[in-house]
Design a protein around this motif. Structure first.
Motif, mmCIF file in Angstrom:
data_model
loop_
_atom_site.group_PDB
_atom_site.id
_atom_site.type_symbol
_atom_site.label_atom_id
_atom_site.label_comp_id
_atom_site.label_asym_id
_atom_site.label_seq_id
_atom_site.Cartn_x
_atom_site.Cartn_y
_atom_site.Cartn_z
ATOM 1 N N SER B 155 45.081 84.387 74.162
ATOM 2 C CA SER B 155 46.211 85.315 74.279
ATOM 3 C C SER B 155 45.796 86.599 74.995
ATOM 4 C CB SER B 155 46.731 85.667 72.880
ATOM 5 O OG SER B 155 45.745 86.428 72.194
ATOM 6 N N LYS B 157 44.189 88.827 73.318
ATOM 7 C CA LYS B 157 43.871 89.705 72.182
ATOM 8 C C LYS B 157 42.584 89.233 71.501
ATOM 9 C CE LYS B 157 48.814 90.142 71.421
ATOM 10 N NZ LYS B 157 49.879 89.460 70.674
ATOM 11 N N LYS B 158 41.956 90.184 70.819
ATOM 12 C CA LYS B 158 40.744 89.838 70.089
ATOM 13 C C LYS B 158 40.920 90.167 68.608
ATOM 14 C CE LYS B 158 37.497 90.264 73.896
ATOM 15 N NZ LYS B 158 37.007 88.877 74.012
ATOM 16 N N ASP B 165 38.036 85.901 70.527
ATOM 17 C CA ASP B 165 39.318 85.708 71.209
ATOM 18 C C ASP B 165 40.340 85.107 70.255
ATOM 19 O OD1 ASP B 165 38.523 86.618 73.713
ATOM 20 O OD2 ASP B 165 37.705 84.653 74.273
ATOM 21 N N ASN B 201 46.163 89.567 80.505
ATOM 22 C CA ASN B 201 45.837 88.528 79.529
ATOM 23 C C ASN B 201 45.720 87.138 80.139
ATOM 24 O OD1 ASN B 201 45.859 90.420 77.468
ATOM 25 N ND2 ASN B 201 48.068 90.199 77.156
#
Lengths: 257, 257, 257, 257
Positions: B155, B157-158, B165, B201
């Motif tokens: 995505s 995002k982390k 991830d 992203n």
């Protein structure tokens, strides 16, 4: 089958890992031992485009010990090694073997439902595009009738004398329930269990926009059912493209063309 | 996966070439050494119809040395040998090894953009027909939602705690930017860099009427993303053929049939 | 051909089984011995999606002894071993060899019809989806004309001087009868025998919603006819999708587009 | 590429046949010797569905001796052995080697036209279904533009300085002439020669309802051109199915959807 797989699971390698705790559970020279067979089948499924991108999964119950072998989640299925396998006690549900650095398959509760509610010997889960397409075209059920390949699928009835499974006949309609997907694979369990109850004769459940679960009393049967159902889902999709309902009567096809 | 590849890269041959200047850089018995792995993956990609006719390319950053390995341009990808590889210093951009009689890949500046702007560990470029068809059907973006295979894609995002991830969820929409092709592959760099900035992203960019670039923090992740995205582009193309928008809501499919 | 098969039948294994009664009939080091060749061909057919899910079958008459070799029913065709073969005396119809735990193929009476009415040397039965789709699109016959691949199919006429088979020409129309399926495969025999009489030049019969039977004077010819006919059924299906009748005249295609 | 081929030509076997008259012409340990390479490539083509049912053919000119190697007609292409090859003197056209029990390829005069009129190093003839479908959809020419894979095809122009072939650019239109088929393959020669004259830059000719001939200055180039053109014919066919003319301008696709 779109393809082949050339590399049999490396049995020597399997034997070499013996020595770590509980590695005896996955070390066998027998190509049909679940730890070896899962690797062989996953490679085969990968080249059929059924488990690419780490998708899908498989579980086999050892016919002798009753232990349940499960491929880990999120790994490249064509590269599985026997040492990657989770092994579970089928009665207690406790893990007898947990490979480091892997997560148990998110499919585990779904596999367990098939083992418990259907006395399965193996469960196959693929991301087959034929299943995904059928789940987009059809609503609550895939219904397909009057195709010879249906005869490879069990009807759910048993022969009164021999006790053996009776398969569907050519004139029967194969019905596969389609359930809705959930955000997390483990949350599918409820939908799957409902479908298992509502469709007591089903040997597979399609998960909408996701794939399919197929099970059988042995890994060989599960493999055959999965192949036959994938063939039938492909035919259903092609029939839909021609405008023919897959469960239409014999001789009625032409009125849809 | 439409097919298999049976011939592993000939590691013995790889070792034999050692002796020429800088051939130590590409001589290894380890099948996971970038010089060997590029050969193995290109053969696999070839049999998937992704890099036929000398099309496509791949680059891997050596996880230890940080050197960047790149397959040459205009060669039959299924016949690559370790000795064919270009090797570049990732800091200076200077070639540490230049095989005679080959040209550096025209993709090199694009690979470098992914290494620099995304800290990639590997970049895969294919001429996948699913990418070409999606680029003809869709305009500035491929958008596909509510398909299980999406969950294999990051995505961006982390996880706040682990730093790992976080992948897309089933209900998310995967968005892959589509950029226009240019006469010369190196001129794509500007369009790619813009897309990298505009879609922070994204882990892939489709090039219209050309193919796709996919990258990841490691070669294994890049391979998995490429497989999952190719699967999703195939599903998007099939959904379009049925008249269903690939990003339509769950349950809305039937109104398009 | 969608794929390949990499594992030749294990001839050593074939030889090892000699010792059991009548196992001499299926033990040969010759890869072209019917017991070995059936295994090789079934593996090949499996990877073409022709005999998955235990579907399909094959029979070869031994050119020397005249014995008829038949693969068993309901088994995974890609895993056949020489020891799995039934062997029948072609004159008496008595089984010379019956493997334990297998059933004779339900196709046996159909194979025998081809041996007797057509003096076949081999009969191939597949569940080819191209055959199934053609049987849904077309009524009593598949008719396809003016395609080069037709020239691989025998016309039924023989050269007056040499006595050799004359194949169809490019401008001829290949006609393959389509018969209706029955609940039990053995009940197809009547329909097949009628088609054999009504179409004395046919080398194949499509079974609606089921598959195809193809035969020839030798196993090599039957294999070639089966490949060429499958190719032509695929072309006929694709032509239908474009709206072009597969037997339309040359130059008339565009008026259907 | 739909598939793989796993069995390299058996070079040992090739060497073993030496001893018969003129068998030195086809006996070599070099996998790139034309007698060996024809076998390897035909197996590969077979698994791509290009030469099934004995269809198609290939010829390679030995770069050293100038002798022309030709696969025989009417044989199973995946089973070719070096001993099956015809060898011809390129100047006199006399056969230097004629395998017993085989007929020279009916393609021979067509291969010779490419050798003489285009100074070809190799000629590939397949029954590719993509060629057949394009020949049904398009009239006198296949025209496809603005697809990256076009850049693998030569433009017919040469670099003034280096004398090297200049390939098509992304914005060019690839034009492949389509000629009508004839009853006998050798009668195609006139139509092919006319096309060679009318399209001096073409490196391939589609034969309507039959297949394609592709040639190049070397066997490697011919192989690459054949792969790239097959890819492009597949894209052209898919674009037609979407309603998009394969030579439409960039950005105009959407108005056809």
């Amino acid at each position: 089958m779109a393809s082949c797989f050339c590399d049999k699971v490396n049995i020597k390698e399997a034997a070499d890992v013996a020595g770590s705790p509980n590695d005896a559970l996955i070390s066998s020279q027998d190509p049909r031992h679940p730890a070896n067979l899962i690797c062989t089948l996953c490679k085969m499924f990968y080249y059929n485009n059924w488990v690419t991108g780490t998708g899908g999964g498989i579980s086999i119950k050892h016919p002798g010990t009753g232990h349940i072998y499960i491929a880990p989640s999120g790994v490249q299925k064509e590269q599985l090694k026997p040492a990657d396998m989770f092994v579970m006690d089928s009665t207690s549900g406790a893990y007898l073997r947990t490979p480091q650095s892997y997560k148990p398959s998110a499919c585990t509760p779904l596999f367990m439902s098939c083992y418990k509610q259907r006395n399965a010997g193996a469960v196959i889960h693929t991301h087959s595009q034929h299943a995904v397409m059928c789940s987009l075209i059809f609503d609550k059920e895939l219904r397909i009738a009057n195709i010879e390949q249906i005869k490879a699928i069990p009807s759910g009835k048993k022969d009164a004398e021999t006790g053996k499974d009776i398969n569907l006949s050519f004139f029967d309609t194969l019905v596969i329930p389609i359930i809705d997907n959930t955000a997390h694979e483990e949350d599918l369990t409820e939908g799957l269990q409902e479908a298992l109850q509502k469709y007591p004769n089903a040997t597979a459940v399609i998960v909408r926009r996701h794939g399919i679960y197929v099970w059988g009393p042995s890994v060989d049967k599960a493999k055959v059912y999965n192949e036959a159902i994938d063939y039938l889902m492909e035919v259903a999709w092609k029939m839909h493209q021609l405008g023919i309902p897959p469960d239409c009567g014999i001789g009625e096809e032409k009125k849809y063309l």
